[in-house]
Design a protein around this motif. Structure first.
Motif, PDB file in Angstrom:
ATOM      1  N   LEU A  87      -3.943  -0.064   9.176  1.00 15.78           N
ATOM      2  CA  LEU A  87      -3.732   0.001   7.725  1.00 15.78           C
ATOM      3  C   LEU A  87      -4.737   0.941   7.059  1.00 15.78           C
ATOM      4  O   LEU A  87      -4.380   1.754   6.198  1.00 15.78           O
ATOM      5  CB  LEU A  87      -3.834  -1.397   7.112  1.00 15.78           C
ATOM      6  N   GLU A  88      -6.004   0.840   7.466  1.00 16.47           N
ATOM      7  CA  GLU A  88      -7.042   1.702   6.891  1.00 16.47           C
ATOM      8  C   GLU A  88      -6.799   3.167   7.242  1.00 16.47           C
ATOM      9  O   GLU A  88      -7.056   4.064   6.438  1.00 16.47           O
ATOM     10  CB  GLU A  88      -8.418   1.251   7.381  1.00 16.47           C
ATOM     11  N   THR A  89      -6.278   3.425   8.436  1.00 18.91           N
ATOM     12  CA  THR A  89      -5.961   4.795   8.838  1.00 18.91           C
ATOM     13  C   THR A  89      -4.816   5.355   8.007  1.00 18.91           C
ATOM     14  O   THR A  89      -4.821   6.531   7.611  1.00 18.91           O
ATOM     15  CB  THR A  89      -5.607   4.836  10.339  1.00 18.91           C
ATOM     16  N   LEU A  90      -3.838   4.516   7.724  1.00 20.89           N
ATOM     17  CA  LEU A  90      -2.688   4.946   6.923  1.00 20.89           C
ATOM     18  C   LEU A  90      -3.027   5.079   5.437  1.00 20.89           C
ATOM     19  O   LEU A  90      -2.517   5.977   4.752  1.00 20.89           O
ATOM     20  CB  LEU A  90      -1.539   3.938   7.084  1.00 20.89           C
ATOM     21  N   TYR A  91      -3.896   4.194   4.932  1.00 16.70           N
ATOM     22  CA  TYR A  91      -4.216   4.152   3.503  1.00 16.70           C
ATOM     23  C   TYR A  91      -5.735   4.119   3.331  1.00 16.70           C
ATOM     24  O   TYR A  91      -6.309   3.105   2.925  1.00 16.70           O
ATOM     25  CB  TYR A  91      -3.566   2.922   2.847  1.00 16.70           C
ATOM     26  N   ARG A 142     -16.539  -2.223  26.424  1.00 19.60           N
ATOM     27  CA  ARG A 142     -15.455  -2.492  27.372  1.00 19.60           C
ATOM     28  C   ARG A 142     -14.121  -2.675  26.657  1.00 19.60           C
ATOM     29  O   ARG A 142     -13.061  -2.357  27.198  1.00 19.60           O
ATOM     30  CB  ARG A 142     -15.784  -3.758  28.183  1.00 19.60           C
ATOM     31  N   VAL A 143     -14.182  -3.249  25.430  1.00 21.93           N
ATOM     32  CA  VAL A 143     -12.971  -3.465  24.628  1.00 21.93           C
ATOM     33  C   VAL A 143     -13.166  -2.786  23.282  1.00 21.93           C
ATOM     34  O   VAL A 143     -14.157  -3.034  22.581  1.00 21.93           O
ATOM     35  CB  VAL A 143     -12.697  -4.968  24.421  1.00 21.93           C
ATOM     36  N   ARG A 144     -12.219  -1.929  22.902  1.00 27.11           N
ATOM     37  CA  ARG A 144     -12.335  -1.184  21.654  1.00 27.11           C
ATOM     38  C   ARG A 144     -11.050  -1.333  20.844  1.00 27.11           C
ATOM     39  O   ARG A 144      -9.952  -1.394  21.411  1.00 27.11           O
ATOM     40  CB  ARG A 144     -12.609   0.297  21.939  1.00 27.11           C
ATOM     41  N   ALA A 145     -11.189  -1.368  19.547  1.00 25.67           N
ATOM     42  CA  ALA A 145     -10.025  -1.420  18.654  1.00 25.67           C
ATOM     43  C   ALA A 145      -9.642   0.007  18.285  1.00 25.67           C
ATOM     44  O   ALA A 145     -10.399   0.714  17.624  1.00 25.67           O
ATOM     45  CB  ALA A 145     -10.352  -2.209  17.391  1.00 25.67           C
ATOM     46  N   VAL A 146      -8.468   0.439  18.746  1.00 25.78           N
ATOM     47  CA  VAL A 146      -7.996   1.795  18.483  1.00 25.78           C
ATOM     48  C   VAL A 146      -6.574   1.727  17.939  1.00 25.78           C
ATOM     49  O   VAL A 146      -5.662   1.320  18.660  1.00 25.78           O
ATOM     50  CB  VAL A 146      -8.013   2.649  19.775  1.00 25.78           C
ATOM     51  N   PRO A 147      -6.366   2.078  16.652  1.00 29.05           N
ATOM     52  CA  PRO A 147      -7.390   2.414  15.663  1.00 29.05           C
ATOM     53  C   PRO A 147      -8.117   1.161  15.177  1.00 29.05           C
ATOM     54  O   PRO A 147      -7.634   0.050  15.366  1.00 29.05           O
ATOM     55  CB  PRO A 147      -6.600   3.074  14.539  1.00 29.05           C
ATOM     56  N   GLY A 148      -9.242   1.349  14.559  1.00 28.07           N
ATOM     57  CA  GLY A 148     -10.050   0.237  14.062  1.00 28.07           C
ATOM     58  C   GLY A 148     -11.523   0.575  14.113  1.00 28.07           C
ATOM     59  O   GLY A 148     -12.228   0.476  13.114  1.00 28.07           O
ATOM     60  N   GLU A 149     -12.006   0.987  15.314  1.00 31.52           N
ATOM     61  CA  GLU A 149     -13.426   1.274  15.429  1.00 31.52           C
ATOM     62  C   GLU A 149     -13.816   2.422  14.505  1.00 31.52           C
ATOM     63  O   GLU A 149     -13.090   3.401  14.349  1.00 31.52           O
ATOM     64  CB  GLU A 149     -13.788   1.602  16.880  1.00 31.52           C
ATOM     65  N   ALA A 194       0.824  -1.211   0.000  1.00 36.99           N
ATOM     66  CA  ALA A 194       0.000   0.000   0.000  1.00 36.99           C
ATOM     67  C   ALA A 194       0.860   1.264   0.000  1.00 36.99           C
ATOM     68  O   ALA A 194       0.504   2.262  -0.634  1.00 36.99           O
ATOM     69  CB  ALA A 194      -0.945  -0.005   1.199  1.00 36.99           C
ATOM     70  N   SER A 195       2.005   1.203   0.693  1.00 36.85           N
ATOM     71  CA  SER A 195       2.869   2.388   0.776  1.00 36.85           C
ATOM     72  C   SER A 195       3.528   2.709  -0.566  1.00 36.85           C
ATOM     73  O   SER A 195       3.901   3.850  -0.816  1.00 36.85           O
ATOM     74  CB  SER A 195       3.953   2.191   1.846  1.00 36.85           C
ATOM     75  N   GLY A 196       3.664   1.681  -1.422  1.00 34.31           N
ATOM     76  CA  GLY A 196       4.326   1.882  -2.708  1.00 34.31           C
ATOM     77  C   GLY A 196       3.368   2.030  -3.876  1.00 34.31           C
ATOM     78  O   GLY A 196       3.794   2.083  -5.029  1.00 34.31           O
TER      79      GLY A 196
END
Length: 339
Positions: free
Chosen positions: A104-108, A160-167, A74-76
């Motif tokens: 990955l979604e946050t970066l790309y 109670r449990v969160r995906a950060v980043p992700g959510e 993705a970076s290339g």
């Protein structure tokens, strides 16, 4: 169902599955360079997505750290979608996968796909070495898929449990399979479905039927969306393509024998390398393998599309020489663009 004459290759999304092969005499570092080069090549040609598959303990496949390689590709690149075909969920805690793909979604943004499989992607002993615990099994797959959907879905400050980043990232989730289990689950959850017909062709038609019949519209998908993966070896002539394809035959012969090794160069003849039963077994596994010059491959792919009515075709090209592999996808791109 649509009339079988209506779907054309030029109107069908074509994508790439890269197993990141390590060829004889080369290293994983060489494979990673080739992977990025191929991704940039097919991006220019207009392919839809570029997926990498999780495998472990295989001397000829370098895609074990799949999320890292997705980031590398993705970076290339800048426009092609990049994702997993797939992440083998029994090997991972859903929260870890959510955090990785949320990152990955946050970066790309808008370019990441998360394809999920329920097989370990390796042998039983290695699967045990990979396991996050010793009590989970593939039967937990539906529950873990829904857990992952929750982590990547709308932000819930009270969780109670969160995906950060992700959510809140809503990374598109695909279910992968080679049987009707994944097909039915994908249909029930209203998710896109990808079938591994490049190595497990037997249940393709039944799985597509089950998926379409069990499909329930969801927030992410209103109508069924099915993709099938095939092998393609395209070259200037049928004879050249047949020669290049012997590397693919040798790789699958090694799988059947349980003697995994690096990808071997083309062989002038396979007759001294396999016996009749091995030849039959390889040919059965590679039923959806299309080999030849442009006109030959175009005819074969169109027949496959007519037969399956899939919405997208993903192509794996197991070719020893990198330049020949680039050329194979170039020919495929010409077919896709009606040239």
């Amino acid at each position: 169902m649509q009339d079988h004459k209506e779907k054309k290759l030029t109107d069908t999304a074509i994508s790439v599955l890269d197993l990141v092969p390590i060829v004889a005499g080369k290293t994983a570092a060489d494979s990673f360079k080739n992977t990025l080069n191929l991704a940039q090549h097919v991006e220019r040609l207009g392919f839809t997505r570029y997926w990498l598959a999780e495998h472990h303990n295989m001397p000829g496949i370098a895609s074990s750290a799949t999320a890292l390689l997705i980031g590398h590709v993705a970076s290339g690149t800048s426009t092609i979608r990049v994702g997993s075909g797939g992440i083998m969920l029994p090997n991972h805690a859903p929260l870890v996968v959510a955090e990785q793909f949320g990152t990955l979604e946050t970066l790309y943004p808008g370019r990441i796909d998360l394809g999920l499989g329920r097989a370990p992607g390796t042998d039983q002993q290695t699967a045990m070495a990979l396991r996050r615990d010793l009590v989970g099994n593939v039967e937990d797959f539906p529950r873990h898929v829904e857990e992952l959907q929750n982590y990547l879905g709308p932000v819930n400050p009270n969780a109670r449990v969160r995906a950060v980043p992700g959510e809140g990232s809503n990374v598109p989730i695909w279910l992968l399979g080679s049987s009707t289990f994944g097909a039915q689950l994908a249909g029930m959850l209203g998710l896109p479905y990808a079938f591994a017909s490049h190595f497990a062709p037997a249940a393709l038609h039944h799985a597509l039927k089950v998926y379409r019949e069990s499909f329930r519209p969801s927030d992410t998908l209103q109508t069924p969306y099915a993709m099938a993966c095939v092998n393609v070896t395209a070259a200037a002539t049928d004879a050249e393509a047949e020669l290049l394809a012997t590397s693919l035959y040798q790789s699958f012969l090694s799988v059947i024998r349980g003697t995994a090794r690096q990808m071997q160069p083309p062989a002038q003849s396979m007759e001294n390398l396999w016996d009749a039963s091995e030849k039959y077994a390889v040919q059965q596994m590679l039923r959806y393998t299309f080999i030849g010059a442009k006109a030959t491959v175009k005819e074969q792919l169109q027949a496959f599309l007519d037969d399956t009515q899939v919405d997208e075709i993903m192509v794996a090209s197991h070719i020893y020489d990198h330049n020949a592999r680039l050329k194979s996808y170039e020919i495929l791109g010409e077919i896709m663009n009606g040239k």
